[in-house]
Design an enzyme around this catalytic site. Structure first.
Site, PDB file in Angstrom:
ATOM      1  N   SER A   1       0.973  -1.348  -0.044  1.00 10.97           N
ATOM      2  CA  SER A   1       0.322  -0.212  -0.035  1.00 10.97           C
ATOM      3  C   SER A   1       0.502   1.741  -0.149  1.00 10.97           C
ATOM      4  CB  SER A   1      -0.817  -0.249   1.502  1.00 10.97           C
ATOM      5  OG  SER A   1      -0.581   0.327   2.596  1.00 10.97           O
ATOM      6  N   ASP A   2       0.205   2.614  -0.561  1.00 17.33           N
ATOM      7  CA  ASP A   2       1.078   3.648   0.187  1.00 17.33           C
ATOM      8  C   ASP A   2       0.923   4.145   1.591  1.00 17.33           C
ATOM      9  OD1 ASP A   2       1.362   7.069  -2.214  1.00 17.33           O
ATOM     10  OD2 ASP A   2       2.337   6.227  -0.463  1.00 17.33           O
ATOM     11  N   TRP A   3       1.468   4.959   2.239  1.00 12.72           N
ATOM     12  CA  TRP A   3       1.832   5.354   2.977  1.00 12.72           C
ATOM     13  C   TRP A   3       0.532   5.754   3.613  1.00 12.72           C
ATOM     14  CZ3 TRP A   3       6.418   6.290   5.749  1.00 12.72           C
ATOM     15  CH2 TRP A   3       6.457   7.287   6.909  1.00 12.72           C
TER      16      TRP A   3
END
Ligand code: GLC
Length: 733
Positions: free
Chosen positions: A278-280
């Protein structure tokens, strides 16, 4: 007897080597507890904690590593720092599974290369592969296994700050750069100089409404596939081993919970066998998106959609065990993610030697070597685009007595590094003033800042005007700070910030020859400059070797050959403005008010996609098709005569576009399908030949089938997307 045991151990070793990675993964998986499995899906930032609160690295995370609850860390940097943590994982945890260390190595590690948008201006994917390879050498020497790059988001909106990180507006050019950077970073995973790539942000992050970062994306599936997915598919086909899903939604479904994207397209259609991170905290952001009531529901949506690793949301590690017990997530789904992650750790050789990347002697030797800096200079030179050169002011003569170098970016060591400069090494940056001084030993170089980048004070104007008056020529360095583009830096205005345009007007008023050097992370609406300054050089943010590359171009030691990978609009009011637009039912016409236009502005761009000048001129003639009635499967063979009609050697990027005149759905007025970088001496001519596979003519038809429709086409060849010779051809059944 001793010999016998040695023989046995050799056999078992070779047997182990003969065991496939899949078999080795399965054997580790079989030993893991449910929590240890979920631990592999958990990634925290080790260098600093923002967003979800977790214990700090020194106490909490080391203990979590001992308990097998962390599979990866990002932002931990250095052979020694990573060795220390790896030691905890492989000596103090039960199963001794190594940690994979990730970092944003976007355009260089300590040696900073041009920002990706600049590098795309070179139209040289091999160069991008080279800088990625060198960035991997440097980063891997500092303990990094995995980079969150290449960023391959197509961007048609320069208000979006992250346009700086990608390869511009075109899917074909963007696909070539995406594949090149994947190959550059990963090599064939044969040595500790290769790092895993992570293609981001999947997907369509650049289509944010209003150009506002993280904003809603609402596009058709056809546009998604025809434009935004193309570079991702190219990267996957090039062997990318991981992808990162994006923050944004697409038509109501956030990418981090988007089964259509992450499973149907990525797994079922593309057969991608790597893993998705996932992104942050993008899993946690499913709550504000409004599709998850809490972190547990967010975790359920993420894992079931196909996100394998949770970056920094603390969602998987805190929820998946419960979700399996409740039957909302299957153990097999978790095992699938675990295997994907373990497989990469095996491919990186971390199970055989967890300290493979932790060599501090290699770190000292590799980082910022002269070889690295030479590559940075080569990339910087080729990324420069010459936008204007009235009266052939450029190249400047080297025997000029006095040169004034003016502007807030003239002597900046920090800004040329660009928004994603990883290790912030300004001390090594060559500024424009330094580059010119190094080149012109006998000339007097007068530097005056003139103004700040965003400040509105004009108090330093007099000193700059005086410097200009006392010079034979002015190099005026204008643009953005490195903090004005990149993530979370969208702009509503594309005008030069602060009072820079006022400064330019005062300097031009002195009557001296003026060259404007732009340093920026996005197209800017430089209408006044384009009308009133003699020469304009688009230098973007060129990294460590910025000043030397700019000086080389300004004084003719390098002939600029870059071409814009993105359209420059006249006004933000025109956005989105891109070259491969549709014709509409009322194509723009000067003669017809009732055509698609603005009553207060010309429709055309300030500078079109593919535009770029050099220090010589080229003529295009004699466009010829070998055959203008193609059978399906038969390639289009076309040639054009190119001549260097100037007095200097030059490199021209000859561009080939195709237009489908009719189709079962509307088609773009042109699409880039090939290009060739041609070097010619003054007066020299060359027949430039292209062979276009009709595979490139396929598109998603009215029924969303990806196919070639027989019909009428045009091939267009020339020096930029607007200045083209064209010829018709047809494809028959
Ligand atoms: C950021 C960015 C992403 C980056 C990640 C880790 O928010 O969106 O591009 O790789 O976090 O730093």
């Amino acid at each position: 007897m001793k010999k016998f045991f040695i023989f046995l151990s050799i056999c078992s070793l070779t047997l182990a080597q003969q065991k496939t990675i899949e078999e080795r993964v399965d054997s580790v998986l079989a030993l893991m507890t449910p929590i240890e499995k979920i631990g592999q899906l958990n990634q925290y930032s080790g260098g600093f904690d923002t967003g979800t609160k977790t214990a700090d690295l020194k106490t909490g995370k080391n203990q979590l590593i001992r308990e097998g609850k962390i599979g990866s860390l990002l932002n931990v940097i250095g052979a020694n720092a990573t060795r220390k943590i790896q030691k905890v994982a492989v000596e103090e945890s039960r199963l001794k599974i190594p940690i994979i260390f990730g970092l944003d190595v976007i355009h260089g590690f300590k040696t900073t290369f041009p920002i990706p948008l600049a590098e795309a201006s070179s139209w040289d994917p091999e160069l991008a592969e080279k800088t990625a390879r060198y960035a991997a050498m440097e980063a891997s020497a500092a303990g990094i296994h995995w980079t969150f790059a290449p960023m391959v988001d197509i961007a048609r909106d320069p208000r979006w700050g992250r346009i700086a990180e990608g390869s511009g507006e075109d899917p074909y050019l963007g696909s070539l750069f995406a594949a090149a950077r994947v190959k550059g970073f990963q090599g064939n995973f044969s040595s500790n100089k290769n790092i895993a790539a992570c293609v981001k942000h999947f997907a369509a992050y650049g289509a944010a409404e209003g150009g506002r970062d993280y904003n809603t994306v609402d596009i058709s599936e056809r546009t998604l596939r025809e434009i935004y997915l193309k570079p991702f598919k190219a990267a996957v086909d090039a062997g990318a081993v991981t992808l990162m899903c994006s923050f944004n939604e697409i038509a109501g479904v956030p990418s981090s919970a988007n089964k259509f994207l992450l499973t149907k397209i990525l797994r079922d259609e593309w057969k991608f066998d790597g893993f998705v991170v996932s992104d942050w905290n993008s899993i946690g952001e499913l709550i504000p998106h409004g599709i998850a009531k809490d972190l547990m529901e967010a975790a359920e949506l993420g894992i079931n959609a196909g996100v394998d690793m949770d970056m920094q949301a603390n969602a998987y590690i805190t929820s998946l065990d419960e979700l399996v017990k409740e039957g909302k997530v299957s153990q097999s789904r978790i095992d699938e993610s675990v295997k994907r992650i373990l497989k990469l750790k095996f491919r990186l050789g971390l199970f055989d030697n967890p300290y493979k990347y932790c060599d501090s002697l290699r770190e000292k030797k590799t980082i910022q070597s002269r070889e690295m800096l030479d590559v940075a200079l080569e990339a910087a030179r080729n990324s420069i685009v010459l936008l204007k050169n009235e009266k052939n002011l450029l190249p400047l003569k080297k025997d000029l007595k006095r040169i004034a170098v003016i502007g807030p970016l003239a002597d900046s060591k920090r800004d040329p590094l660009g928004p994603w400069n990883q290790q912030r090494q300004p001390d090594l940056v060559v500024t424009v003033v330094e580059g010119i001084k190094k080149k012109l030993g006998n000339s007097e170089i007068i530097y005056a800042e003139g103004c700040k980048i965003t400040d509105t004070s004009k108090s330093s104007f007099p000193e700059a005007i005086e410097a200009a008056k006392n010079s034979d020529a002015v190099v005026l360095c204008l643009g953005e700070s490195l903090f004005m583009s990149g993530e979370a830096h969208s702009s509503a205005s594309l005008n030069l910030p602060g009072v820079q345009e006022y400064l330019a007007k005062e300097i031009v008023r002195t009557g001296k020859p003026v060259v404007a050097v732009l340093m920026n992370g996005r197209p800017l609406t430089i209408n006044w400059l384009s009308q009133n300054v003699d020469a304009i050089v688009e230098a973007w943010f060129l990294g460590t070797e910025s000043g030397d590359a700019i000086a080389d171009v300004l004084f003719g030691d390098f002939n600029p050959c870059g071409k814009l990978p993105v359209t420059f609009p006249r006004s933000t009011g025109q956005i989105p403005l891109y070259y491969n637009h549709k014709n509409t039912g009322r194509p723009y016409s000067h003669q017809n008010r009732f055509s698609s236009n603005y009553q207060d502005l010309d429709n055309s761009p300030l500078y079109p996609f593919g535009f770029g000048l050099g220090y010589t001129t080229f003529s295009y003639s004699n466009l010829q098709l070998i055959n203008d009635r193609l059978q399906k499967g038969e390639p289009l063979k076309v040639s054009i005569d190119l001549k260097n009609t100037g007095e200097r050697p030059g490199v021209e990027i000859v561009q080939l576009y195709i237009r489908g005149i009719t189709g079962s759905v509307t088609r773009p007025v042109k699409e880039l399908k090939d290009f060739a970088k041609v070097s010619l001496l003054p007066g020299e001519s060359k027949k430039v030949e292209f062979e276009v596979d009709t595979e490139k003519l396929k598109f998603y038809d009215i029924d969303m089938n990806y196919r070639l429709e027989p019909g009428e086409f045009k091939v267009l060849i020339g020096t930029n997307s607007e200045n083209l010779l064209e010829s018709p051809f047809s494809v028959v059944e």
